[in-house]
Write a protein that holds these residues in place. Structure first.
Motif, PDB file in Angstrom:
ATOM      1  N   GLY A 249      -0.311 -39.146 -10.659  1.00 21.41           N
ATOM      2  CA  GLY A 249       0.939 -38.568 -11.139  1.00 21.41           C
ATOM      3  C   GLY A 249       2.131 -39.482 -10.954  1.00 21.41           C
ATOM      4  O   GLY A 249       2.938 -39.659 -11.883  1.00 21.41           O
ATOM      5  N   THR A 250       2.247 -40.094  -9.778  1.00 19.74           N
ATOM      6  CA  THR A 250       3.391 -40.980  -9.529  1.00 19.74           C
ATOM      7  C   THR A 250       3.282 -42.258 -10.352  1.00 19.74           C
ATOM      8  O   THR A 250       4.301 -42.779 -10.835  1.00 19.74           O
ATOM      9  N   SER A 251       2.072 -42.749 -10.544  1.00 21.93           N
ATOM     10  CA  SER A 251       1.891 -43.985 -11.309  1.00 21.93           C
ATOM     11  C   SER A 251       2.293 -43.793 -12.767  1.00 21.93           C
ATOM     12  O   SER A 251       3.051 -44.591 -13.330  1.00 21.93           O
ATOM     13  N   LEU A 312       2.212 -54.421  -5.339  1.00 18.15           N
ATOM     14  CA  LEU A 312       2.537 -55.222  -6.519  1.00 18.15           C
ATOM     15  C   LEU A 312       3.209 -54.379  -7.604  1.00 18.15           C
ATOM     16  O   LEU A 312       4.075 -54.869  -8.328  1.00 18.15           O
ATOM     17  N   VAL A 313       2.817 -53.098  -7.723  1.00 18.55           N
ATOM     18  CA  VAL A 313       3.473 -52.207  -8.683  1.00 18.55           C
ATOM     19  C   VAL A 313       4.952 -52.059  -8.332  1.00 18.55           C
ATOM     20  O   VAL A 313       5.835 -52.122  -9.198  1.00 18.55           O
ATOM     21  N   GLY A 314       5.237 -51.885  -7.047  1.00 17.80           N
ATOM     22  CA  GLY A 314       6.619 -51.742  -6.610  1.00 17.80           C
ATOM     23  C   GLY A 314       7.442 -52.994  -6.845  1.00 17.80           C
ATOM     24  O   GLY A 314       8.653 -52.913  -7.056  1.00 17.80           O
ATOM     25  N   ALA A 316       6.812 -55.203  -9.332  1.00 17.85           N
ATOM     26  CA  ALA A 316       6.730 -55.639 -10.734  1.00 17.85           C
ATOM     27  C   ALA A 316       8.107 -55.594 -11.400  1.00 17.85           C
ATOM     28  O   ALA A 316       8.894 -54.666 -11.177  1.00 17.85           O
ATOM     29  N   HIS A 317       8.369 -56.608 -12.228  1.00 20.09           N
ATOM     30  CA  HIS A 317       9.666 -56.694 -12.897  1.00 20.09           C
ATOM     31  C   HIS A 317       9.542 -56.933 -14.405  1.00 20.09           C
ATOM     32  O   HIS A 317      10.533 -56.884 -15.127  1.00 20.09           O
ATOM     33  N   ASP A 318       8.320 -57.211 -14.881  1.00 20.87           N
ATOM     34  CA  ASP A 318       8.115 -57.392 -16.314  1.00 20.87           C
ATOM     35  C   ASP A 318       6.709 -56.917 -16.673  1.00 20.87           C
ATOM     36  O   ASP A 318       5.934 -56.498 -15.814  1.00 20.87           O
ATOM     37  N   LEU A 319       6.363 -56.999 -17.959  1.00 18.54           N
ATOM     38  CA  LEU A 319       5.077 -56.488 -18.426  1.00 18.54           C
ATOM     39  C   LEU A 319       3.899 -57.225 -17.798  1.00 18.54           C
ATOM     40  O   LEU A 319       2.897 -56.614 -17.426  1.00 18.54           O
ATOM     41  N   ALA A 320       4.008 -58.536 -17.684  1.00 19.20           N
ATOM     42  CA  ALA A 320       2.896 -59.325 -17.153  1.00 19.20           C
ATOM     43  C   ALA A 320       2.601 -58.953 -15.706  1.00 19.20           C
ATOM     44  O   ALA A 320       1.441 -58.723 -15.325  1.00 19.20           O
ATOM     45  N   SER A 321       3.632 -58.884 -14.872  1.00 21.74           N
ATOM     46  CA  SER A 321       3.416 -58.559 -13.459  1.00 21.74           C
ATOM     47  C   SER A 321       2.928 -57.129 -13.297  1.00 21.74           C
ATOM     48  O   SER A 321       2.094 -56.839 -12.432  1.00 21.74           O
ATOM     49  N   MET A 322       3.398 -56.210 -14.142  1.00 20.13           N
ATOM     50  CA  MET A 322       2.929 -54.824 -14.071  1.00 20.13           C
ATOM     51  C   MET A 322       1.466 -54.728 -14.490  1.00 20.13           C
ATOM     52  O   MET A 322       0.681 -53.988 -13.878  1.00 20.13           O
ATOM     53  N   ALA A 323       1.075 -55.462 -15.521  1.00 23.59           N
ATOM     54  CA  ALA A 323      -0.320 -55.439 -15.973  1.00 23.59           C
ATOM     55  C   ALA A 323      -1.256 -55.947 -14.877  1.00 23.59           C
ATOM     56  O   ALA A 323      -2.327 -55.376 -14.642  1.00 23.59           O
ATOM     57  N   ILE A 324      -0.861 -57.008 -14.179  1.00 29.65           N
ATOM     58  CA  ILE A 324      -1.686 -57.545 -13.082  1.00 29.65           C
ATOM     59  C   ILE A 324      -1.802 -56.520 -11.962  1.00 29.65           C
ATOM     60  O   ILE A 324      -2.883 -56.293 -11.404  1.00 29.65           O
ATOM     61  N   ALA A 325      -0.689 -55.882 -11.632  1.00 35.08           N
ATOM     62  CA  ALA A 325      -0.692 -54.887 -10.555  1.00 35.08           C
ATOM     63  C   ALA A 325      -1.594 -53.706 -10.899  1.00 35.08           C
ATOM     64  O   ALA A 325      -2.398 -53.249 -10.062  1.00 35.08           O
ATOM     65  N   LEU A 326      -1.505 -53.222 -12.119  1.00 36.85           N
ATOM     66  CA  LEU A 326      -2.324 -52.086 -12.527  1.00 36.85           C
ATOM     67  C   LEU A 326      -3.802 -52.449 -12.570  1.00 36.85           C
ATOM     68  O   LEU A 326      -4.669 -51.634 -12.237  1.00 36.85           O
ATOM     69  N   LEU A 388       8.963 -46.563  -8.463  1.00 36.59           N
ATOM     70  CA  LEU A 388       7.788 -47.435  -8.495  1.00 36.59           C
ATOM     71  C   LEU A 388       7.127 -47.611  -7.133  1.00 36.59           C
ATOM     72  O   LEU A 388       5.991 -48.103  -7.052  1.00 36.59           O
ATOM     73  N   TRP A 389       7.804 -47.234  -6.058  1.00 40.26           N
ATOM     74  CA  TRP A 389       7.207 -47.331  -4.725  1.00 40.26           C
ATOM     75  C   TRP A 389       6.465 -46.060  -4.324  1.00 40.26           C
ATOM     76  O   TRP A 389       5.781 -46.042  -3.298  1.00 40.26           O
ATOM     77  N   LEU A 390       6.591 -45.006  -5.106  1.00 41.80           N
ATOM     78  CA  LEU A 390       5.911 -43.763  -4.761  1.00 41.80           C
ATOM     79  C   LEU A 390       4.380 -43.878  -4.812  1.00 41.80           C
ATOM     80  O   LEU A 390       3.693 -43.260  -3.994  1.00 41.80           O
TER      81      LEU A 390
END
Length: 413
Positions: A249-251, A312-314, A316-326, A388-390
């Protein structure tokens, strides 16, 4: 043929689970759980649009979770007592009707209290196909599979079921987004109602759902007392499962806020799918892990991967870093779910397997609902960066429950 006769046959010749229940069972059971995955996001989307308030949407989705928390385990207990078929047929009709009524109520002039009450009803009557399928298949394995193959078959079955859940929990929000954008915000719930009537009904009527010695174990013994459901070894799994639900849910909610800030909120479901793909693949691979990598250690190890990915999700600052975190998070989520359900199957009191599996399924949806509601409030009030830290908080709950589970299940020397 009596259960004892069936077991005697199973011991004489190999019988596969697929050959016993048939391939159509898995197709029907998969589609039948899609409405369950659409409920929370569908309610959130409809109320946010129809009432013009994300806060009201979060409250409505939380009401769905509370309804499931109050009645989910009771439905499982009823299935153990009266058989899955009767219970599923009754609640499928009620749930489908309430989803259609909900769509009408949201667009009416009725107060928000009525909206929340109907949302509570949707959660209360949610057909929990996934936990009932697990309980049903575990019973089939106990009756029809040879003793030397049961442990491996249960592990593989839990892996498949968890991978199916992972796929559905990614597919559900995606379908909601497609229907809401292509037709209207009410379309996802109406579509979920149609699927509920068609496929939950088919799941109930499948031959594997026939009532057999309701209120007793597969070998005819009386069911264990209700108090056995509240032992620490079961409750810690419930807490861990709620943590996974809160993580979902938080993600999803914080990711939606993140993508909206980037001007592409409609693509949140696609990004979320990155986590789901890896999670489903790793869930299927759990049964191939070596025996020395015990379930106790597995829960802790993959829970730690969830924590690392959440950091890493918390950040993340762009699409690339968010994709890696997920992608990293997905490696941890699937195996954790498989392990939790395996512990649930192993620790279920005699004759209470459906109840336990429903307790776990209920805690998952409750965690998802509350996580989505909290993340929505935080994103709206404090901003995306805080929201994003939840997921890290939720992953921490999963890890803590894994440590407690390890302590409760120490091997006897």
């Amino acid at each position: 043929m009596t259960p004892s006769d069936a077991r005697a046959v199973a011991e004489q010749r190999p019988v596969s689970l697929l050959g016993t229940v048939g391939p159509w069972y898995f197709i029907i059971a998969f589609v039948a759980r899609v409405p369950y995955a659409m409920m929370v996001v569908g309610v959130l989307t409809l109320v946010s649009s129809g009432r013009g308030s994300i806060s009201y949407g979060g409250l409505a989705s939380a009401a769905v979770g509370i309804g499931t928390a109050c009645f989910g385990a009771l439905l499982g207990a009823a299935a153990d007592r009266f058989g899955q078929r009767l219970v599923l047929l009754l609640i499928a009709g009620a749930n489908a009707a309430l989803m259609v009524v909900f769509a009408a109520v949201v667009y009416s002039d009725l107060p928000i209290g009525v909206v929340l009450a109907v949302a509570f009803g949707i959660g209360s009557t949610a057909p929990q196909v996934a936990p009932m399928s697990r309980a049903r298949l575990v019973g089939v394995i106990a009756d029809r599979i040879a003793p030397d193959r049961r442990s491996r078959t249960v592990s593989s079955t839990m892996a498949y079921e968890s991978a199916a859940d992972e796929t559905v929990f990614v597919l559900g929000p995606f379908v909601v987004g497609i229907l809401a954008s292509a037709i209207a915000p009410w379309a996802p719930l109406v579509g979920a109602a149609v699927l509920t009537v068609g496929f939950v009904g088919a799941f109930a009527l499948h031959p594997s759902g026939r009532r057999v010695d309701a209120g007793r174990t597969h070998d005819g013994r009386p069911a264990s007392p209700v108090r056995d459901l509240f032992r620490a070894r079961i409750l810690v799994i419930v807490v861990g499962m709620a943590g996974v639900g809160a993580f979902f849910g938080t993600s999803l909610t914080s990711l939606t806020s993140f993508m909206t800030d980037l001007g592409d909120g409609e693509s949140a479901g696609v990004m979320y799918g990155i986590m789901g793909i890896g999670s489903a693949i790793l869930a299927l691979a759990v049964s191939a892990l070596p025996a020395r990598f015990t379930p106790r250690a597995r829960w802790i190890a993959f829970g730690a991967v969830m924590v690392g990915g959440s950091v890493l999700v918390g950040l993340a600052h762009d699409l690339a870093s968010m994709a890696i975190a997920l992608g990293l998070v997905g490696i941890g989520v699937g195996p954790t779910l498989v392990t939790q359900y395996s512990f649930g199957a192993a620790h279920s009191p005699a004759g209470r397997s459906t109840t336990v599996m429903t307790m776990l399924g209920s805690s998952l949806i409750v965690g998802q609902s509350l996580g989505a509601a909290v993340a929505g409030e935080v994103a709206e009030g404090a901003g995306t960066a805080v929201a994003l830290w939840l997921p890290l908080v939720a992953a921490g709950v999963v890890c803590a429950a894994g440590l407690a589970n390890a302590a409760l299940n120490r091997p006897v020397r």
